[in-house]
Design an enzyme around this catalytic site. Structure first.
Site, PDB file in Angstrom:
ATOM      1  CG  ASP A  18      -1.728   1.318   1.421  1.00  0.00           C
ATOM      2  OD1 ASP A  18      -2.435   1.553   0.610  1.00  0.00           O
ATOM      3  OD2 ASP A  18      -1.693   1.908   2.479  1.00  0.00           O
ATOM      4  CG  ASP A  20      -1.327   8.477   2.286  1.00  0.00           C
ATOM      5  OD1 ASP A  20      -0.264   8.444   3.146  1.00  0.00           O
ATOM      6  OD2 ASP A  20      -2.093   9.199   2.036  1.00  0.00           O
TER       7      ASP A  20
END
Length: 229
Positions: A18, A20
């Site tokens: 992922d 952020d």
């Protein structure tokens, strides 16, 4: 939740990150931009507070808050606000630079709920050559029809890398992303950068990527962790 210390599972063909909250943090920018956006569209504080922002595509968030006839314009507006706020609004999280520098191209990908232009702008702000030759493979909101917690984003990343989903490890900070990784049949590593460990259902839970190291060989990637969250 299974907390482990030391080597994680067998060797992996690819690591899927992922963006952020995992590689970078733009949380202050996200809060600033979405708060302004909500005011512009007349969304009450109560309605806005009831919607989960983190780890979800903007289009899905907007669909929870606005009627269909204004969603396209609203999506373009938040994209503009967030892109304009990238400069000075993004920082690398601990361990990101060291871990990524140890991984060769083809062994990792970024799987993000942001749109591709926004995700690439955020990564470039911290020195990661996204969208350029030699940069990471990326799956963004533009590429999918169903966002996390659906497994589609991670399964697409595995397909683009040409690897078996069962031989992938997912690194995530959000419950929706971890659910997507589990549904894809992948090993999950949770980071407590945005949520407490008690909220994270994963094979391994660590504080951040500074607690993770890798050894890359011809037969795959070995992951080691040096702490527990």
């Amino acid at each position: 939740m299974n907390l482990l210390h030391g080597k994680l599972g067998p060797r992996f063909d690819a690591l899927l990150f992922d963006n952020d909250g995992t590689l970078i943090s733009s949380m202050e920018s996200v809060h600033r931009c979405w708060t302004r956006w909500a005011r512009e569209y007349g969304i009450t504080e109560e309605a806005f507070a009831a919607v989960e922002l983190h780890g979800r595509p903007a289009a899905e968030i907007i669909a929870d808050l606005l009627p269909e006839d204004v969603r396209a314009g609203a999506l373009a507006r938040i994209e503009l606000l967030e892109t304009e706020d990238v400069a000075g609004g993004v920082v690398l999280l601990p361990g990101t630079k060291e871990l990524l520098s140890a991984l060769p191209a083809g062994r990792w990908a970024v799987v993000t709920s942001a749109t591709r232009p926004l995700a690439e702008a955020r990564l470039r702000e911290v020195g990661i050559a996204a969208g350029e030759e030699g940069g990471p493979e990326m799956v963004a909101a533009d590429d999918i029809t169903r966002g996390k917690p659906d497994p589609e984003p991670f399964l697409l990343a595995a397909a683009r890398l040409g690897v078996d989903p069962a031989r992938c490890a997912v690194f995530e900070d959000a419950p929706a992303g971890l659910a997507a990784g589990r549904a894809a049949g992948m090993t999950t590593v949770a980071l407590t950068t945005t949520h407490p460990a008690a909220e994270l259902d994963a094979d391994v839970v660590v504080r951040d990527l500074s607690a993770v190291s890798v050894l890359v060989g011809a037969d795959g990637v070995t992951i080691e962790t040096d702490d527990r969250a």
